[in-house]
Structure formats: C-alpha cells, structure tokens
Scaffold this motif. Structure first.
Motif, PDB file in Angstrom:
ATOM      1  N   ARG A  94       0.817  -1.220   0.000  1.00 41.82           N
ATOM      2  CA  ARG A  94       0.000   0.000   0.000  1.00 41.82           C
ATOM      3  C   ARG A  94       0.842   1.257   0.000  1.00 41.82           C
ATOM      4  NH1 ARG A  94      -5.163  -1.542   3.882  1.00 41.82           N
ATOM      5  NH2 ARG A  94      -6.239  -2.668   2.233  1.00 41.82           N
ATOM      6  N   VAL A  95       1.956   1.201   0.718  1.00 45.80           N
ATOM      7  CA  VAL A  95       2.842   2.365   0.714  1.00 45.80           C
ATOM      8  C   VAL A  95       3.393   2.587  -0.689  1.00 45.80           C
ATOM      9  CG1 VAL A  95       5.023   3.305   1.570  1.00 45.80           C
ATOM     10  CG2 VAL A  95       3.440   2.159   3.154  1.00 45.80           C
ATOM     11  N   ILE A  96       3.865   1.489  -1.299  1.00 48.45           N
ATOM     12  CA  ILE A  96       4.438   1.600  -2.647  1.00 48.45           C
ATOM     13  C   ILE A  96       3.414   2.171  -3.608  1.00 48.45           C
ATOM     14  CG2 ILE A  96       5.254   0.267  -4.643  1.00 48.45           C
ATOM     15  CD1 ILE A  96       6.534  -1.687  -2.615  1.00 48.45           C
ATOM     16  N   ASN A  97       2.186   1.696  -3.481  1.00 45.89           N
ATOM     17  CA  ASN A  97       1.158   2.092  -4.440  1.00 45.89           C
ATOM     18  C   ASN A  97       0.323   3.279  -3.965  1.00 45.89           C
ATOM     19  OD1 ASN A  97       1.496   0.018  -6.590  1.00 45.89           O
ATOM     20  ND2 ASN A  97       1.298  -1.310  -4.797  1.00 45.89           N
ATOM     21  N   ASN A  98       0.718   3.823  -2.810  1.00 47.96           N
ATOM     22  CA  ASN A  98       0.061   5.019  -2.309  1.00 47.96           C
ATOM     23  C   ASN A  98      -1.443   4.823  -2.193  1.00 47.96           C
ATOM     24  OD1 ASN A  98       0.113   7.598  -1.319  1.00 47.96           O
ATOM     25  ND2 ASN A  98      -0.033   8.592  -3.331  1.00 47.96           N
TER      26      ASN A  98
END
Lengths: 326, 326
Positions: free
Chosen positions: B21-25
């Motif tokens: 989720r962080v990577i894909n914002n």
C-alpha cells in the motif's frame, strides 16, 4: 462511444505515438505539444489508460492466471475461457505457465502482493507455496487446496469416479484398474480415485491402482502402459486424464487388443478438443463453461469485497461423453 | 539474491500488504509507517515493482500475445513457449485470444499504443486491422502479413507443401487432394498449398483442392469430410493442419477405409501433442522452439531499438514426423 487515443491525436494535430508519449512522459516532447495534447484530452474527456489509473491509486485491471501449462489441452481450454470471461468484465489476463517451477509461481504471487495484479486464479501443480497463505488477497483456486481462506472450484470428482466405475461395471468389467497421477495429500482430485474404488467395493470388487505422475514424459508413460497391457490382467481401465487414456487406447490398438471387446476404457476431462477430434474415447466431462464462470464470479466478488463470505468448496456436476471405448 | 517485498515488511515491522500500500500510495497509512517502509526499502536497496518502474517513466515489461486461441493445441504450444521465453527475459505475457473478434484484437493494439505493453507478438486470423499499420511500435508477426514494417516469422510453408507432396508421391499417390483453410490474399500459409501443387505439377499431376475455413465448427467439418470420403475419388490427402487430418483419419477408420493402404494421409503442424498422443499421423513439423525464440529475439531487438533493421521475412525449415498414415 469511448474516446480513443486516436481521437485525442487528431484533435491535437499530432500522431498517436506522440499522445502516448505525453501520457507516459516519455521521449523529448515540446511544451507546446504537451499543452495541445492535454487540452485535447480534457476537451474529449479522454479516459486515461490502466497505467494512468494506477497512478491515481486505482487498480490495474489485470488478473494472473497460474496453471500448469496452456500447451496441455485441458488447461488451454480452461485458460481460453477464463481470458474471454475476464475480457468481458473489463480485465486482462497475465498468463503464468507454472509447470514444475514453484519459483515462477511465487514470482506471480508477489505481483499480486505488490498490487500489480488485482487477483489470481490458480490451479497449478506445485506444492507448498507459502505465498498463498501469506496474504489475505483475492485468489480463487481450481481443484487445489492452496490455503484455508482460498475457495476451491472443482468438478465433482467423487461423482466422476463413481460414474466411470458404473460405466465399466455395466459393461461387465470384473478386473478394473485405475491409472492416476501422484496423489497429493488433501487434493480434491483424489476423490476421483476414491469414488471409483467405492463404487466397485460396493460390488465386492477391489480395483488395482497404477500411479503415473502427471509430469512424466510421454515416452516413459507409453513404455509403462505397454508393459502394463502386455500383462493383460485387466479388462477395464479408468484413466483420470484423457491424454493417458488416448495413449492406452492407441497402445492397445497397436498391440492388437480389441477395444472395447477385450478392454473397456474410460477417461476424464472431456474437453471440447477430445469430443471433437477424438470422439471415440468414452470419458467423464468436466463442465468447463460452468467452472470458468464460477471462478471468475468468485474472484471478482472477492476483489470487490475482500471480506466477502465465500464457501470453501464449490462442486460442479460432471457428465458422460459416450464414445465407443466403453 | 533478490530482495523481496516480504523482506522490506519484516525490516519495517509491518505486513507485506502495508508495504504494497505504501508503494502504491493506496489506503490510509500513517506518516510514521510510510517513513519506516521507505527507510527499509532504501536500506535493502529494494527494487520497486513494474508499476513503480512505470511511475518513473520506464516500461511495464508486459508483452501482448495475440493469437487465435490457446484452446487450439498449436497455439497453446506456441503461446506456452513464448510465455516461458519472455519470463526468462524479465517480461510477463498478457494473453489475447482474438479468435474471430477483430474488435478485441484492436483493443489490445490500443494498449500498445498507450504504452501499457512494451510490444506485441501477433499471429491472429482477423483481417484488415488498421491499428497494425497506424503505429511504428514494436510488433512481430507469426505467419501473417500485418503491415509492411512488421517482420514475419514463418515455417518454410512452401518447403512443407513440397515435402508433403513428395511423401504422398513416393507412396504412389496418383489422385491427391489438399484440404486447406480459406486462403487470405498474401498470407504466408498459402505457400503450403502452392508448394504442394508445384511438386505434383512437376510430375504431371494436378491436385484437387477443398477449402474448409479454419473457424468451421468441428461437426460441420466432419460432415464435409464424410461426404468427401464417401465419393472415394482420392488416394492421398494433405491437410494443412493436423486437427483436420485427425478428423479425416478417424472418419476413414469409421468408414472402413484402410489407411494407408487405400488412402495416404499427411498433416501439418506436428506439435509435441500430436507426436506424443497421436503419433500414428504422418505430418510436417513446424519448428516451434526455433519459431518462438526468433519471435522473442526480434521483438526484444525492436523494443530496445525502434529503428532496428530487421528483415521482412524469416523462414525456418520444417521436418517430417513419420507416422503410419503415409
């Protein structure tokens, strides 16, 4: 009507390639051209592509299909149907032939974990892939136990085994043999063998079993079948896949064994290919249309609601293709 | 060793889903968690996924495979090989069974135009798809003329037609028939028929031709073959695909026509499937391994250099699988 990239190009007075480059911020494009393309996109309300959707935090609309190998007619037909159904629902399919390569299978699961695909439909043959258990992500399975939270769609393998036995039994078979793959612990396909044994046991007959692992090379498989038929102990054979049944049939014909007079033979899978191009083979038909539809429905349900309440198992009824081998 | 998403998760003390989720914002993540994940990614030198690469303006490393249908054994085997070779080179395959749906084929070409795939390998059967000509993008073709700039890889269809004729001729065939699909103007596969005719013409014999379009339903095809065999005018048949040859073979056996005594039969394609599971059929073998490797090599060459100087045609030699039907 959907606005196309070409429409944007036309309005902006540039080539489609230029529009694509502006969208993807690739190559040397003048500010003037960029401005013209963006103005045209706005004017036409052009819906950006999946990449752009990803940039906005939306899904890529890609589904991973992990199966043994599309060069196998059964998986070729299953994957073909899945791709068509997914396309109708606005998804594209990434193909993974996992064959005997667990590392490759894991790589595709990591795509899912990284949100590069929205979900996965898997029916591969590798064992002990920890990634299936690691994430609570949208996955549905065909005919395999992958993890407790992953629903399984299968044809009714037990019913199929019983049906095969009942056909052989009705044809007077007294010494039956089942040729099956390596049985994995807990695999739903084991029920084919179980149903077959149960039916004959209730008639006081104990079928013999021969295991030929699924991935055995065709030439080795043929040699084993030849050795088996030379002994001539059995008057009825159930193969738990049609390709093995084709080999048994042709080996028998080559050796002058009359089918069905001397040997009754029945297969399992009953693809459209077999029904069209090898119709002589009597076989148990898996309902590939229904299997594909259910797999796609369950997956999209789970994609739209990660907590959707799904059954652990979905069994679909099989039928008989009556050929001339039993 | 490649650093995995899980390694990042472990070091950051969060779940893999959170890292994703962080990577894909995507989703509600606290700033503290984001910081921890980014720190872990930096420390491990974690290579971001294809989506992240796209965000940086790099390619998605996806290739579109547009073929008739993987449920057809020949295309199943070709696509299986292509997927494997692409995976080894770091690319994933998006599958498109275009069957008889030109609109679907066009949709996949638009993906390419929008830089959502890096290139396309196409060998579909639809005609007059303008998108192939519209963009100067990385596309290679199997056995089809798509556009002047798109290189074509084929087996040597003319050699294959001559070889089939020479086998029938050496077996004493005097009244040959060729059963072939609908011949498209300019299609490289027409050379199969041409080579067959040329060989017999040089021996003073004019073969008959029967056209059954590729997409004809199997049941209709069978009826036409039955009608043909009932007339009994021919002592040798060349089918330009193996599935039709299988149908001719089985229809002949059903009708009591002895193969090869009364009728010599030879097919075309020679997949591993046919060689393993229907070895009785004598057939011309397309070199699928070499075809696949060349298609992938040419495509990646063009992806790396859009102006790479490629030949318009690449012909690969065929061979004979000697069965017992001719």
């Amino acid at each position: 009507m959907t606005v196309k990239l070409e429409d944007v190009a036309k309005l902006a007075g540039v080539s489609p390639t230029t529009v694509s480059r502006v969208i993807n911020n690739y190559g040397a494009i003048s500010d003037k051209t960029k401005k013209a393309v963006h103005a045209a996109m706005n004017q036409l309300n052009y819906r950006p592509n999946t990449l752009a959707r990803s940039l906005q935090g939306k899904s890529p609309h890609l589904i991973g299909l992990i199966f043994y190998d599309v060069s196998h007619p059964f998986f070729g037909e299953l994957v073909s149907r899945l791709e068509n159904l997914l396309f109708e629902r606005g998804y594209k399919a990434i193909l993974c032939n996992s064959a005997n390569d667990p590392e490759k299978e894991r790589e595709y699961l990591r795509l899912l974990a990284a949100n590069q695909v929205d979900g996965i439909i898997a029916g591969a043959h590798n064992e002990n892939i920890p990634e299936y258990k690691a994430y609570g992500l949208p996955i549905v399975s065909f005919d395999r136990n992958l993890a407790p939270t992953i629903p399984i769609v299968s044809s009714d393998n037990a019913q199929g085994g019983r049906l095969a036995a009942s056909v052989l039994s009705a044809n007077g078979v007294q010494a039956p043999l089942i040729i099956t793959g390596k049985e994995l612990p807990n695999s739903p396909t084991n029920a084919r063998s179980q149903g077959f044994h149960d039916y004959f046991a209730s008639h006081g007959i104990e079928p013999a079993t021969m295991a030929i692992p699924f991935e055995t090379a065709a030439a080795i498989r043929r040699t084993e079948i030849q050795r088996l038929l030379t002994k001539g102990q059995y008057d009825g054979i159930f193969c738990t896949d049609d390709l093995t049944a084709m080999q048994v049939h042709q080996q028998a014909l080559t050796m002058g064994i009359r089918v069905p007079d001397d040997l009754k033979l029945i297969g399992y899978d009953g693809t459209r290919f077999i029904q069209n191009y090898y119709p002589a083979l009597t076989t148990i038909v898996q309902p590939l249309d229904d299997i594909s539809k259910l797999l796609v429905d369950l997956l999209l349900t789970r994609i739209n609601d990660h907590k959707a309440d799904l059954d652990p198992n979905y069994l679909l009824p099989v039928s008989l293709h009556q050929g001339i081998t039993a």
